[in-house]
Design a protein around this motif. Structure first.
Motif, short mmCIF file in Angstrom:
data_model
loop_
_atom_site.label_atom_id
_atom_site.label_comp_id
_atom_site.label_asym_id
_atom_site.label_seq_id
_atom_site.Cartn_x
_atom_site.Cartn_y
_atom_site.Cartn_z
N THR A 1 7.40 5.44 -8.43
CA THR A 1 5.99 5.79 -8.44
C THR A 1 5.17 4.62 -9.00
O THR A 1 5.72 3.72 -9.67
CB THR A 1 5.76 7.03 -9.31
OG1 THR A 1 6.15 6.71 -10.66
CG2 THR A 1 6.58 8.20 -8.82
N PRO A 2 3.87 4.59 -8.74
CA PRO A 2 3.05 3.53 -9.32
C PRO A 2 3.15 3.48 -10.84
O PRO A 2 3.15 2.40 -11.44
CB PRO A 2 1.63 3.89 -8.86
CG PRO A 2 1.83 4.66 -7.60
CD PRO A 2 3.10 5.43 -7.80
N GLU A 3 3.26 4.64 -11.47
CA GLU A 3 3.36 4.67 -12.93
C GLU A 3 4.67 4.06 -13.41
O GLU A 3 4.70 3.31 -14.39
CB GLU A 3 3.25 6.11 -13.43
CG GLU A 3 1.89 6.76 -13.20
CD GLU A 3 1.68 7.18 -11.75
OE1 GLU A 3 0.51 7.36 -11.36
OE2 GLU A 3 2.69 7.31 -11.01
N GLN B 1 -0.87 0.04 -7.07
CA GLN B 1 -1.49 1.31 -6.69
C GLN B 1 -1.02 1.69 -5.29
O GLN B 1 -1.80 1.76 -4.35
CB GLN B 1 -3.02 1.17 -6.74
CG GLN B 1 -3.59 0.90 -8.10
CD GLN B 1 -3.34 2.05 -9.07
OE1 GLN B 1 -3.32 3.22 -8.68
NE2 GLN B 1 -3.16 1.73 -10.34
N HIS B 2 0.28 1.91 -5.14
CA HIS B 2 0.83 2.26 -3.85
C HIS B 2 1.06 3.77 -3.75
O HIS B 2 1.08 4.47 -4.76
CB HIS B 2 2.16 1.52 -3.62
CG HIS B 2 3.22 1.87 -4.62
ND1 HIS B 2 3.47 1.10 -5.75
CD2 HIS B 2 4.11 2.90 -4.69
CE1 HIS B 2 4.44 1.64 -6.45
NE2 HIS B 2 4.85 2.73 -5.83
N LYS B 3 1.24 4.22 -2.53
CA LYS B 3 1.59 5.61 -2.29
C LYS B 3 3.08 5.69 -2.02
O LYS B 3 3.61 4.97 -1.17
CB LYS B 3 0.80 6.16 -1.10
CG LYS B 3 1.10 7.62 -0.79
CD LYS B 3 0.26 8.12 0.37
CE LYS B 3 0.55 9.60 0.65
NZ LYS B 3 -0.27 10.11 1.79
N LEU B 4 3.78 6.55 -2.74
CA LEU B 4 5.23 6.68 -2.61
C LEU B 4 5.57 7.75 -1.59
O LEU B 4 5.13 8.90 -1.70
CB LEU B 4 5.87 7.01 -3.96
CG LEU B 4 7.38 7.25 -3.95
CD1 LEU B 4 8.13 5.98 -3.54
CD2 LEU B 4 7.87 7.75 -5.31
N LEU B 5 6.36 7.38 -0.59
CA LEU B 5 6.90 8.32 0.39
C LEU B 5 8.39 8.44 0.12
O LEU B 5 9.17 7.52 0.38
CB LEU B 5 6.65 7.82 1.81
CG LEU B 5 5.19 7.51 2.15
CD1 LEU B 5 5.07 6.95 3.57
CD2 LEU B 5 4.32 8.76 2.01
N TYR B 6 8.80 9.59 -0.42
CA TYR B 6 10.17 9.77 -0.89
C TYR B 6 10.98 10.55 0.14
O TYR B 6 10.61 11.66 0.53
CB TYR B 6 10.16 10.52 -2.22
CG TYR B 6 11.48 10.48 -2.97
CD1 TYR B 6 11.79 9.41 -3.78
CD2 TYR B 6 12.39 11.53 -2.85
CE1 TYR B 6 12.99 9.37 -4.49
CE2 TYR B 6 13.59 11.50 -3.54
CZ TYR B 6 13.87 10.41 -4.35
OH TYR B 6 15.07 10.37 -5.03
N SER C 1 0.83 -1.21 0.00
CA SER C 1 0.00 0.00 0.00
C SER C 1 0.86 1.26 0.00
O SER C 1 0.43 2.30 -0.51
CB SER C 1 -0.93 0.01 1.22
OG SER C 1 -0.16 -0.03 2.42
N HIS C 2 2.07 1.16 0.58
CA HIS C 2 2.99 2.30 0.63
C HIS C 2 4.40 1.81 0.30
O HIS C 2 4.79 0.70 0.67
CB HIS C 2 3.02 2.95 2.02
CG HIS C 2 1.72 3.59 2.40
ND1 HIS C 2 0.60 2.85 2.77
CD2 HIS C 2 1.35 4.90 2.47
CE1 HIS C 2 -0.39 3.68 3.05
NE2 HIS C 2 0.04 4.92 2.88
#
Length: 322
Positions: free
Chosen positions: A76-78, A119-124, A59-60
């Motif tokens: 990123t998901p893309e 479909q994850h959320k990226l924390l950079y 998820s992340h």
């Protein structure tokens, strides 16, 4: 827990993914899961990381960059969706037939798994302090920490009632019949006639394969393929009794778990040098350590004692070699 048997998955990435999938299949999704991926993020390592993201569908994703190094793109998901992994294909290549991949095309995921659209959320996270994440220093530190981890594990062999630390050669090992456990060397091919030389004085994973170990003779039982199976702990094969057909194994694994062990896996994880060269109370030659050896043989090497408390000399002046 599964015993991979090497410090790097570079030589067998397909088995590494098989193990990741096997371990992840035990996750019941009742509690949050934190996945700590490895630090190999260049070249094929980055492609393998993309495979893992597709395989696990997190998820992340927390991506920690390296200071002053921009070679790794944001995951990123893309980017994960359209990029080709090491064993999986991106969306743009899904209808293209790749040539020359051999057995890699046999890689299949479970039915119902959609590995093409994460479909994850990226924390950079980008560190601003110098020398953050340098690979060279991390490699050295990981070897030291690995040795410390093995020594700490072996520390469970010591009795809490005795003040002095007992050397390993003074501890009573378990006696395991040859035909009670299957045997497999993970990282290389060893001739059956030399298998006992490889196993003696080695670090082994104590594993449980679902098949019953059967042998018509008194052993040893040799596996032709490396299984992906549960690992219940680790041990040292302290000796091999060829007359009585017994392995002598030191391990802190409790007896109730040892009853489930029916497989010994030998990998490329070495016993720390200090265990071998620092044995106390030995008169004469140290067990498993010899100087009567041909060091010109490929793969051979010496165990050296490191001298402690040596500091690099500092010169108060500058040298000009031009």
């Amino acid at each position: 827990m599964v015993y991979y048997g090497q410090t790097s998955c570079e030589q067998d990435t397909e088995r590494y993914l098989d193990i990741v999938k096997y371990v992840f299949s035990c996750y019941k999704k009742e509690v949050p899961l934190v996945i700590n991926t490895m630090g190999w993020v260049k070249g094929e390592g980055l492609l393998l990381l993309i495979d893992i993201i597709r395989l696990l569908s997190p998820s992340h994703v927390v991506q920690m960059d390296v200071c002053d190094w921009k070679a790794m793109p944001p995951l990123t998901p893309e980017h994960v969706h359209f990029s080709a992994g090491l064993h999986t294909k991106g969306k743009q290549q899904s209808k293209c037939k790749q040539l020359g991949v051999g057995g890699m095309e046999s890689w299949k995921y479970s039915e119902g798994e959609d590995m093409s659209a994460p479909q994850h959320k990226l924390l950079y996270v980008h560190p601003e302090f110098p020398r953050a994440g340098l690979a060279g220093e991390a490699r050295v530190h990981s070897g030291i920490l690995r040795d410390m981890s093995i020594l700490g594990y072996l520390g469970h062999l010591q009795s809490p009632d005795i003040g002095a630390v007992l050397p390993l050669h003074s501890l009573v090992p378990y006696q395991v019949p040859f035909n009670a456990v299957a045997l497999r060397v993970i990282h290389t091919d060893v001739a059956p006639s030399n298998i006992m030389y490889a196993v003696n004085a080695s670090w082994v994973g104590l594993c449980c394969i679902p098949e019953e170990v059967r042998c018509q003779s008194d052993g040893p039982v040799l596996l032709t393929q490396t299984p992906v199976c549960d690992c219940l702990g680790f041990g040292i094969v302290r000796g091999v009794d060829m007359e009585k057909k017994l392995y002598h194994i030191l391990t802190p694994v409790p007896p109730e778990n040892l009853r489930l062990v029916n497989c010994l896996l030998l990998g490329n994880i070495a016993i720390p040098n200090c265990v071998l060269v620092g044995q106390q109370g030995i008169e004469g030659e140290i067990p498993y350590v010899t100087s009567d050896y041909n060091y010109s043989i490929v793969g051979s090497g010496k165990l050296r004692k490191k001298k402690q408390h040596l500091k690099r000399r500092e010169f108060p002046f500058e040298c000009d070699y031009t």
